[in-house]
Design a protein around this motif. Structure first.
Motif, PDB file in Angstrom:
ATOM      1  N   GLU A   1       0.854  -1.191   0.000  1.00 46.44           N
ATOM      2  CA  GLU A   1       0.000   0.000   0.000  1.00 46.44           C
ATOM      3  C   GLU A   1       0.892   1.243   0.000  1.00 46.44           C
ATOM      4  N   TYR A   2       0.495   2.259  -0.730  1.00 45.35           N
ATOM      5  CA  TYR A   2       1.173   3.549  -0.676  1.00 45.35           C
ATOM      6  C   TYR A   2       0.587   4.341   0.478  1.00 45.35           C
TER       7      TYR A   2
ATOM      8  N   THR B   1       9.475 -10.113  -2.250  1.00 45.93           N
ATOM      9  CA  THR B   1       9.658  -9.268  -3.426  1.00 45.93           C
ATOM     10  C   THR B   1       8.461  -8.338  -3.533  1.00 45.93           C
ATOM     11  N   VAL B   2       8.731  -7.031  -3.546  1.00 47.15           N
ATOM     12  CA  VAL B   2       7.674  -6.034  -3.715  1.00 47.15           C
ATOM     13  C   VAL B   2       7.624  -5.717  -5.209  1.00 47.15           C
ATOM     14  N   VAL B   3       6.516  -6.088  -5.874  1.00 50.62           N
ATOM     15  CA  VAL B   3       6.409  -5.916  -7.319  1.00 50.62           C
ATOM     16  C   VAL B   3       5.607  -4.688  -7.737  1.00 50.62           C
ATOM     17  N   ASP B   4       4.893  -4.104  -6.782  1.00 52.38           N
ATOM     18  CA  ASP B   4       4.081  -2.936  -7.128  1.00 52.38           C
ATOM     19  C   ASP B   4       3.686  -2.210  -5.850  1.00 52.38           C
ATOM     20  N   VAL B   5       3.232  -0.982  -6.019  1.00 53.29           N
ATOM     21  CA  VAL B   5       2.693  -0.186  -4.922  1.00 53.29           C
ATOM     22  C   VAL B   5       1.282   0.218  -5.326  1.00 53.29           C
ATOM     23  N   HIS B   6       0.322  -0.109  -4.481  1.00 58.09           N
ATOM     24  CA  HIS B   6      -1.074   0.233  -4.763  1.00 58.09           C
ATOM     25  C   HIS B   6      -1.359   1.630  -4.245  1.00 58.09           C
ATOM     26  N   ILE B   7      -1.848   2.468  -5.128  1.00 58.66           N
ATOM     27  CA  ILE B   7      -2.213   3.827  -4.759  1.00 58.66           C
ATOM     28  C   ILE B   7      -3.730   3.862  -4.610  1.00 58.66           C
ATOM     29  N   PRO B   8      -4.232   4.257  -3.441  1.00 54.37           N
ATOM     30  CA  PRO B   8      -5.687   4.304  -3.253  1.00 54.37           C
ATOM     31  C   PRO B   8      -6.352   5.141  -4.348  1.00 54.37           C
ATOM     32  N   GLY B   9      -7.431   4.616  -4.884  1.00 56.92           N
ATOM     33  CA  GLY B   9      -8.135   5.302  -5.954  1.00 56.92           C
ATOM     34  C   GLY B   9      -7.836   4.752  -7.328  1.00 56.92           C
ATOM     35  N   ASP B  10      -6.710   4.020  -7.485  1.00 58.93           N
ATOM     36  CA  ASP B  10      -6.363   3.438  -8.785  1.00 58.93           C
ATOM     37  C   ASP B  10      -7.427   2.459  -9.260  1.00 58.93           C
ATOM     38  N   ASP B  11      -7.908   1.609  -8.372  1.00 58.42           N
ATOM     39  CA  ASP B  11      -8.908   0.611  -8.742  1.00 58.42           C
ATOM     40  C   ASP B  11     -10.230   1.272  -9.094  1.00 58.42           C
ATOM     41  N   ASP B  12     -10.584   2.351  -8.406  1.00 57.64           N
ATOM     42  CA  ASP B  12     -11.841   3.044  -8.663  1.00 57.64           C
ATOM     43  C   ASP B  12     -11.861   3.614 -10.077  1.00 57.64           C
ATOM     44  N   THR B  13     -10.739   4.168 -10.521  1.00 61.85           N
ATOM     45  CA  THR B  13     -10.650   4.754 -11.851  1.00 61.85           C
ATOM     46  C   THR B  13     -10.861   3.702 -12.925  1.00 61.85           C
ATOM     47  N   VAL B  14     -10.280   2.527 -12.750  1.00 65.28           N
ATOM     48  CA  VAL B  14     -10.408   1.448 -13.720  1.00 65.28           C
ATOM     49  C   VAL B  14     -11.858   0.987 -13.807  1.00 65.28           C
ATOM     50  N   GLU B  15     -12.528   0.839 -12.670  1.00 67.06           N
ATOM     51  CA  GLU B  15     -13.914   0.388 -12.657  1.00 67.06           C
ATOM     52  C   GLU B  15     -14.810   1.378 -13.384  1.00 67.06           C
ATOM     53  N   GLU B  16     -14.625   2.679 -13.158  1.00 66.58           N
ATOM     54  CA  GLU B  16     -15.463   3.684 -13.802  1.00 66.58           C
ATOM     55  C   GLU B  16     -15.269   3.656 -15.311  1.00 66.58           C
ATOM     56  N   ARG B  17     -14.049   3.474 -15.759  1.00 68.33           N
ATOM     57  CA  ARG B  17     -13.748   3.464 -17.183  1.00 68.33           C
ATOM     58  C   ARG B  17     -14.360   2.231 -17.861  1.00 68.33           C
ATOM     59  N   VAL B  18     -14.363   1.093 -17.151  1.00 62.50           N
ATOM     60  CA  VAL B  18     -14.880  -0.145 -17.716  1.00 62.50           C
ATOM     61  C   VAL B  18     -16.396  -0.115 -17.800  1.00 62.50           C
ATOM     62  N   GLN B  19     -17.063   0.508 -16.850  1.00 59.94           N
ATOM     63  CA  GLN B  19     -18.517   0.541 -16.848  1.00 59.94           C
ATOM     64  C   GLN B  19     -18.978   1.265 -18.058  1.00 59.94           C
TER      65      GLN B  19
END
Length: 144
Positions: A92-93, A126-144
């Motif tokens: 998490e970021y 191994t840390v492969v990514d950092v999740h930034i809050p709100g990233d998932d919300d943006t993807v969902e809105e775009r897909v809808q």
């Protein structure tokens, strides 16, 4: 995993950890150790998800059909008395990555020792990514 001699294992192999006690034998297969490690790692504050990109996509598909993989992002090698683990996480970021990785190592080692009664040789995180809050919300809105 340098310095260890456990047998190589994946979720589909049959290497085991054996403990002989009181006229019987307990066998713990690799996927059980991977699941214990996955549950422990997931419970650490600052861990958003386990596994890299492809593993998370496959995990999302599994969850959609009701079959969550609790060992996702975890690879273990189980010997007769020792376990070594490689764990891939998304943090998490703005968590401190070294602290999160250290907490994952401690939680996984504690869980394996307490639940399986095995010694932990090493745990690589191994840390492969950092999740930034709100990233998932943006993807969902775009897909809808």
């Amino acid at each position: 995993m340098a310095g260890t001699t456990p047998s190589t294992a994946t979720a589909s192999t049959t290497s085991v950890a054996e403990t002989v006690t009181g006229g019987g034998k307990t066998v713990i297969v690799d996927p059980v150790i991977a699941k214990i490690a996955g549950i422990a790692a997931s419970s650490v504050p600052g861990v958003h998800a386990l596994g890299g990109g492809a593993a998370r996509v496959i995990g999302s598909i599994r969850e959609a059909v009701g079959a969550k993989d609790l060992g996702q992002g975890v690879h273990v090698e189980v010997g007769e008395k020792q376990v070594a683990a490689d764990i891939t996480i998304v943090a998490e970021y703005p968590e401190q990555l070294q602290r999160v990785a250290s907490d994952v190592r401690a939680a996984v080692a504690d869980a394996i020792t307490q639940l399986a009664g095995m010694e932990v040789a090493e745990i690589n995180v191994t840390v492969v990514d950092v999740h930034i809050p709100g990233d998932d919300d943006t993807v969902e809105e775009r897909v809808q």
